[in-house]
Design a protein around this motif. Structure first.
Motif, short mmCIF file in Angstrom:
data_model
loop_
_atom_site.label_atom_id
_atom_site.label_comp_id
_atom_site.label_asym_id
_atom_site.label_seq_id
_atom_site.Cartn_x
_atom_site.Cartn_y
_atom_site.Cartn_z
N THR A 56 0.83 -1.20 0.00
CA THR A 56 0.00 0.00 0.00
C THR A 56 0.87 1.26 0.00
O THR A 56 0.54 2.25 -0.66
CB THR A 56 -0.93 0.01 1.22
OG1 THR A 56 -1.75 -1.17 1.20
CG2 THR A 56 -1.83 1.24 1.21
N ALA A 57 1.98 1.20 0.72
CA ALA A 57 2.90 2.34 0.75
C ALA A 57 3.43 2.65 -0.64
O ALA A 57 3.65 3.82 -1.00
CB ALA A 57 4.04 2.06 1.72
N ILE A 58 3.65 1.62 -1.45
CA ILE A 58 4.11 1.83 -2.83
C ILE A 58 3.06 2.59 -3.62
O ILE A 58 3.36 3.57 -4.32
CB ILE A 58 4.44 0.49 -3.51
CG1 ILE A 58 5.64 -0.17 -2.85
CG2 ILE A 58 4.69 0.70 -5.00
CD1 ILE A 58 5.97 -1.54 -3.39
N LEU A 59 1.79 2.16 -3.52
CA LEU A 59 0.73 2.79 -4.31
C LEU A 59 0.42 4.20 -3.82
O LEU A 59 0.07 5.07 -4.62
CB LEU A 59 -0.54 1.93 -4.25
CG LEU A 59 -0.45 0.52 -4.83
CD1 LEU A 59 -1.81 -0.15 -4.77
CD2 LEU A 59 0.07 0.55 -6.26
N PHE A 68 9.68 4.22 -2.70
CA PHE A 68 9.41 3.26 -3.78
C PHE A 68 10.35 2.06 -3.73
O PHE A 68 9.91 0.91 -3.58
CB PHE A 68 9.51 3.97 -5.12
CG PHE A 68 9.16 3.12 -6.30
CD1 PHE A 68 7.84 2.89 -6.64
CD2 PHE A 68 10.15 2.55 -7.10
CE1 PHE A 68 7.51 2.11 -7.74
CE2 PHE A 68 9.84 1.77 -8.20
CZ PHE A 68 8.50 1.55 -8.52
N TYR A 69 11.65 2.30 -3.82
CA TYR A 69 12.60 1.19 -3.89
C TYR A 69 12.76 0.45 -2.56
O TYR A 69 12.77 -0.80 -2.55
CB TYR A 69 13.96 1.69 -4.40
CG TYR A 69 13.91 2.19 -5.82
CD1 TYR A 69 13.62 1.31 -6.87
CD2 TYR A 69 14.14 3.53 -6.13
CE1 TYR A 69 13.57 1.76 -8.19
CE2 TYR A 69 14.08 3.99 -7.44
CZ TYR A 69 13.80 3.10 -8.47
OH TYR A 69 13.73 3.54 -9.77
N PRO A 70 12.85 1.14 -1.42
CA PRO A 70 12.91 0.41 -0.15
C PRO A 70 11.67 -0.44 0.11
O PRO A 70 11.76 -1.50 0.73
CB PRO A 70 13.03 1.54 0.90
CG PRO A 70 13.69 2.66 0.17
CD PRO A 70 13.11 2.59 -1.21
N SER A 71 10.51 -0.01 -0.39
CA SER A 71 9.29 -0.80 -0.19
C SER A 71 9.34 -2.10 -0.98
O SER A 71 8.92 -3.15 -0.50
CB SER A 71 8.06 0.02 -0.60
OG SER A 71 7.87 1.11 0.28
#
Length: 365
Positions: A56-59, A68-71
């Motif tokens: 969800t954090a990505i979206l 984005f990348y750490p997620s």
């Protein structure tokens, strides 16, 4: 592939020892169960929730590269943790009393890219029944790329396998999720076809879940976020590379190493050891142990207990292993444990030794 006769275990007097050990383990688990039930259920909720929260954090905030990348990296980490703490136990029906609820949780694997039907067959019917038996352990299959079994066919390229295989291991999940599952379904020469017939509905589920896996991890973030295809594919690659490296630290250690036996059936299709002795001579534990390994890594270091008692949840393995060690000392049983570094070193030695003998590794949980 025609269905074949399965190897048989020997009867050599160890049955009575294992029977008594099994009774003692059953009593031990009953005593611990009231205190541990809450932890089992907590894991069943916590790890899928963390995977969903990270996705969800990505979206929601993925337009920021620092999220984005750490997620995607964390998705790879949680994929492994869900496998070790939930899916691996659910397929053995050790999370819930209700078998259907356990099997429902196994579908988490399909959502994370792996085909649960074929993995269940591989893991239960082949790997657990015949660890380290050439032609029967689907977690270690001889291929043209690697020679893991000492009795496997040797090719000139295998002389260098201790060099190139460690370089290929980070591609482990790429192979499993995007190649191996399809081979198992469509290549009738694969070991799994010795015992398994694939229902038609499973072919539909194979393609449907694979498509959904690629859609929600690649296509949907591209549609929702202001990112390029290269960025989202890079995130996907980061996820699978992370999960591959993280999981192989666990999966390479318990079976495929120079300290383990690789028994073969004799001319009457009988294996040399009783079932318990076979598990002890083909499986080892890892001495590294702390709260992180127990809670987050599903007690992977107690792998002998898992093979002897696959219907016991991993949360009980530390105490079960303590009991096993007492039996090993009393009856001179070949229980083995190495540090994680030593275990991985022994795997490297196996690659090197089998590569020079004149005569692929895939997932060992």
């Amino acid at each position: 592939m025609e269905k074949v006769t399965k190897p048989r275990y020997a009867k050599n007097g160890d049955e009575a020892i294992f029977s008594q050990l099994r009774q003692d383990v059953s009593i031990l688990v009953q005593q611990l169960e009231p205190k541990r039930r809450g932890s089992i259920l907590l894991k069943a909720v916590f790890f899928p929730a963390m995977y969903l929260f990270t996705y969800t954090a990505i979206l929601v905030a993925g337009n920021q590269p620092g999220i984005f990348y750490p997620s995607y990296f964390l998705l790879g980490v949680f994929l492994v943790m869900i496998f070790l703490n939930i899916i691996h136990d659910a397929v053995h029906n050790t999370i819930f009393p209700d078998k259907k609820l356990n099997q429902g949780y196994v579908y988490l694997f399909d959502l994370m890219g792996a085909n649960s039907f074929v993995w269940r067959q591989r893991h239960i019917r082949f790997h657990h029944n015949y660890p380290n038996v050439n032609g029967w352990d689907t977690d270690i299959e001889q291929s043209n790329l690697a020679r893991i079994f000492p009795t496997g066919s040797a090719l000139p390229i295998h002389r260098f396998q201790h060099i190139y295989m460690p370089l290929l291991y980070p591609l482990y999940l790429f192979n499993w999720l995007l190649v191996r599952d399809f081979k198992d379904f469509f290549n009738k020469k694969k070991t799994i076809w010795k015992l398994v017939t694939f229902p038609r509905v499973e072919y539909v589920k194979l393609f449907a879940f694979k498509a959904f896996f690629l859609f929600y991890l690649i296509v949907l973030p591209k549609l929702v976020l202001d990112v390029t295809w290269l960025q989202v594919i890079t995130g996907f690659v980061i996820m699978l590379l992370t999960a591959s490296v993280f999981s192989l630290m666990v999966l390479l250690s318990p079976h495929a190493n120079i300290g383990s036996e690789f028994p073969l059936p004799d001319e009457s299709n009988s294996l040399p050891h009783h079932w318990m002795m076979h598990m002890l001579t083909t499986t080892n534990d890892v001495t590294n142990d702390n709260w992180f390994i127990r809670f987050f890594m599903g007690c992977f270091n107690y792998h002998v207990a898992h093979h002897l008692f696959p219907n016991v949840n991993h949360i009980y393995y530390p105490e079960v292993t303590s009991l096993l060690k007492k039996y090993a000392e009393k009856y001179n049983l070949p229980y083995r444990q190495y540090s994680l570094g030593a275990s991985l070193s022994k795997h490297y030695q196996l690659l090197k030794t089998n590569g020079v003998t004149e005569d692929i590794f895939e997932e060992t949980m």
